[in-house]
Design a protein around this motif. Structure first.
Motif, PDB file in Angstrom:
ATOM      1  N   ASP A  88      37.616  37.757   9.129  1.00  0.00           N
ATOM      2  CA  ASP A  88      37.663  37.255  10.504  1.00  0.00           C
ATOM      3  C   ASP A  88      37.528  38.389  11.520  1.00  0.00           C
ATOM      4  O   ASP A  88      36.754  38.297  12.480  1.00  0.00           O
ATOM      5  CB  ASP A  88      38.987  36.525  10.753  1.00  0.00           C
ATOM      6  CG  ASP A  88      39.044  35.163  10.091  1.00  0.00           C
ATOM      7  OD1 ASP A  88      37.978  34.637   9.717  1.00  0.00           O
ATOM      8  OD2 ASP A  88      40.158  34.628   9.944  1.00  0.00           O
ATOM      9  N   LEU A  89      38.283  39.448  11.305  1.00  0.00           N
ATOM     10  CA  LEU A  89      38.318  40.537  12.279  1.00  0.00           C
ATOM     11  C   LEU A  89      36.975  41.250  12.386  1.00  0.00           C
ATOM     12  O   LEU A  89      36.551  41.638  13.481  1.00  0.00           O
ATOM     13  CB  LEU A  89      39.421  41.533  11.917  1.00  0.00           C
ATOM     14  CG  LEU A  89      40.856  40.996  12.025  1.00  0.00           C
ATOM     15  CD1 LEU A  89      41.850  42.027  11.509  1.00  0.00           C
ATOM     16  CD2 LEU A  89      41.182  40.622  13.470  1.00  0.00           C
ATOM     17  N   GLN A  90      36.278  41.443  11.264  1.00  0.00           N
ATOM     18  CA  GLN A  90      34.984  42.114  11.306  1.00  0.00           C
ATOM     19  C   GLN A  90      33.988  41.315  12.140  1.00  0.00           C
ATOM     20  O   GLN A  90      33.235  41.877  12.938  1.00  0.00           O
ATOM     21  CB  GLN A  90      34.458  42.317   9.882  1.00  0.00           C
ATOM     22  CG  GLN A  90      35.193  43.415   9.123  1.00  0.00           C
ATOM     23  CD  GLN A  90      34.794  43.469   7.659  1.00  0.00           C
ATOM     24  OE1 GLN A  90      34.187  42.542   7.131  1.00  0.00           O
ATOM     25  NE2 GLN A  90      35.160  44.543   6.986  1.00  0.00           N
ATOM     26  N   ARG A  91      34.004  40.014  11.983  1.00  0.00           N
ATOM     27  CA  ARG A  91      33.081  39.164  12.752  1.00  0.00           C
ATOM     28  C   ARG A  91      33.469  39.125  14.237  1.00  0.00           C
ATOM     29  O   ARG A  91      32.616  39.317  15.110  1.00  0.00           O
ATOM     30  CB  ARG A  91      33.089  37.747  12.170  1.00  0.00           C
ATOM     31  CG  ARG A  91      32.210  36.757  12.939  1.00  0.00           C
ATOM     32  CD  ARG A  91      32.181  35.414  12.222  1.00  0.00           C
ATOM     33  NE  ARG A  91      33.516  34.907  12.005  1.00  0.00           N
ATOM     34  CZ  ARG A  91      34.224  34.229  12.924  1.00  0.00           C
ATOM     35  NH1 ARG A  91      33.697  34.019  14.125  1.00  0.00           N
ATOM     36  NH2 ARG A  91      35.419  33.768  12.659  1.00  0.00           N
ATOM     37  N   LEU A  92      34.749  38.910  14.508  1.00  0.00           N
ATOM     38  CA  LEU A  92      35.197  38.802  15.890  1.00  0.00           C
ATOM     39  C   LEU A  92      35.090  40.128  16.638  1.00  0.00           C
ATOM     40  O   LEU A  92      34.684  40.173  17.806  1.00  0.00           O
ATOM     41  CB  LEU A  92      36.641  38.300  15.925  1.00  0.00           C
ATOM     42  CG  LEU A  92      36.849  36.864  15.418  1.00  0.00           C
ATOM     43  CD1 LEU A  92      38.337  36.560  15.324  1.00  0.00           C
ATOM     44  CD2 LEU A  92      36.156  35.874  16.342  1.00  0.00           C
ATOM     45  N   MET A  93      35.444  41.222  15.965  1.00  0.00           N
ATOM     46  CA  MET A  93      35.422  42.513  16.638  1.00  0.00           C
ATOM     47  C   MET A  93      34.008  43.029  16.843  1.00  0.00           C
ATOM     48  O   MET A  93      33.750  43.818  17.760  1.00  0.00           O
ATOM     49  CB  MET A  93      36.265  43.532  15.860  1.00  0.00           C
ATOM     50  CG  MET A  93      37.752  43.212  15.819  1.00  0.00           C
ATOM     51  SD  MET A  93      38.458  42.780  17.443  1.00  0.00           S
ATOM     52  CE  MET A  93      38.150  44.260  18.377  1.00  0.00           C
ATOM     53  N   TYR A  94      33.064  42.620  16.002  1.00  0.00           N
ATOM     54  CA  TYR A  94      31.675  43.013  16.244  1.00  0.00           C
ATOM     55  C   TYR A  94      31.194  42.395  17.556  1.00  0.00           C
ATOM     56  O   TYR A  94      30.577  43.069  18.389  1.00  0.00           O
ATOM     57  CB  TYR A  94      30.774  42.575  15.091  1.00  0.00           C
ATOM     58  CG  TYR A  94      29.377  43.137  15.193  1.00  0.00           C
ATOM     59  CD1 TYR A  94      29.046  44.362  14.609  1.00  0.00           C
ATOM     60  CD2 TYR A  94      28.385  42.466  15.910  1.00  0.00           C
ATOM     61  CE1 TYR A  94      27.772  44.900  14.731  1.00  0.00           C
ATOM     62  CE2 TYR A  94      27.113  42.994  16.037  1.00  0.00           C
ATOM     63  CZ  TYR A  94      26.807  44.204  15.448  1.00  0.00           C
ATOM     64  OH  TYR A  94      25.534  44.738  15.580  1.00  0.00           O
ATOM     65  N   ARG A  95      31.479  41.113  17.737  1.00  0.00           N
ATOM     66  CA  ARG A  95      31.078  40.434  18.965  1.00  0.00           C
ATOM     67  C   ARG A  95      31.795  41.065  20.172  1.00  0.00           C
ATOM     68  O   ARG A  95      31.186  41.281  21.224  1.00  0.00           O
ATOM     69  CB  ARG A  95      31.422  38.956  18.865  1.00  0.00           C
ATOM     70  CG  ARG A  95      30.911  38.106  20.032  1.00  0.00           C
ATOM     71  CD  ARG A  95      31.396  36.680  19.867  1.00  0.00           C
ATOM     72  NE  ARG A  95      31.109  36.183  18.531  1.00  0.00           N
ATOM     73  CZ  ARG A  95      31.691  35.094  18.016  1.00  0.00           C
ATOM     74  NH1 ARG A  95      32.601  34.442  18.707  1.00  0.00           N
ATOM     75  NH2 ARG A  95      31.356  34.679  16.805  1.00  0.00           N
ATOM     76  N   ASP A  96      33.084  41.354  20.011  1.00  0.00           N
ATOM     77  CA  ASP A  96      33.844  41.960  21.094  1.00  0.00           C
ATOM     78  C   ASP A  96      33.317  43.350  21.433  1.00  0.00           C
ATOM     79  O   ASP A  96      33.244  43.734  22.606  1.00  0.00           O
ATOM     80  CB  ASP A  96      35.327  42.046  20.691  1.00  0.00           C
ATOM     81  CG  ASP A  96      36.193  42.650  21.783  1.00  0.00           C
ATOM     82  OD1 ASP A  96      36.535  41.922  22.736  1.00  0.00           O
ATOM     83  OD2 ASP A  96      36.517  43.854  21.691  1.00  0.00           O
TER      84      ASP A  96
END
Length: 203
Positions: A88-96
């Motif tokens: 989850d974090l890898q996907r969300l933080m890439y966008r962020d």
């Protein structure tokens, strides 16, 4: 949090016995409940495809179990839970990272979040309060009624940042999907900080 009670000056002398009977109670100190699992900080590196910009982020995440026994289950399955969080974090933080890279100037992209302090536990109930509760439970049973039990004490205040409040809910759903039902009560992000190596000032 600590407080110091200093003696106050009195206009008239009081009997020594009265001074002895006065008891000063120390305020309750916040503490991590036994139902909370504290893993090592979760870190990951984000690299933007087009620009090659690097961002290093670190999360301090606590897992609150529904009981002490459930905490043991979480500890046993912790690697699987953390791996699910990382997805989850890898996907969300890439966008962020993309958004912060485009919207903010170099040197102004880093961000730090610290969760609100833990709440101190409530004072123990007096004998009178316990007796009143027992009497109320007895009367309710005689009348065929059911008394709703008080929810267990929650030391966590609501997240002070809406983004991290939403992220906690997202990780909670992810964790609940990995763990047995009624095991994970909440996910708490206690601290977050990031570092953009390219934004660091050269000495």
């Amino acid at each position: 949090m600590f407080s110091v009670n200093l003696p106050t000056a009195r206009a008239s002398d009081a009997p020594a016995d009265d001074a002895k009977t006065e008891e000063t109670e120390e305020p309750a100190v916040p503490e991590i409940p036994e139902t909370v699992v504290v893993p090592d900080p979760v870190s990951l590196t984000v690299v933007l495809r087009k620009s090659g910009t690097i961002r290093q982020v670190v999360f301090t995440i606590w897992l609150e179990a529904t009981s002490r026994e459930a905490a043991g289950v979480i500890e046993q399955r912790l690697p699987k839970v953390i791996n699910a969080f990382l997805v989850d974090l890898q996907r969300l933080m890439y966008r962020d990272t993309e958004q912060r890279f485009e919207a903010r100037e170099p040197g102004k992209r880093s961000f730090k979040y610290v969760a609100p302090d833990l709440l101190p536990p409530p004072p123990p109930k007096t004998e009178e309060e316990l007796a009143a509760e027992a009497e109320a439970a007895k009367l309710a049973e005689e009348n065929g009624e059911e008394i709703v039990k008080e929810p267990p004490f929650n030391p966590f205040q609501p997240a002070s940042n809406r983004y991290f409040a939403a992220l906690q809910n997202k990780l909670l759903r992810t964790g609940q999907g990995v763990l047995p039902p009624d095991t994970l009560r909440s996910v708490q992000i206690r601290m977050f900080y990031d570092f953009w190596p390219a934004d660091a000032k050269k000495r």
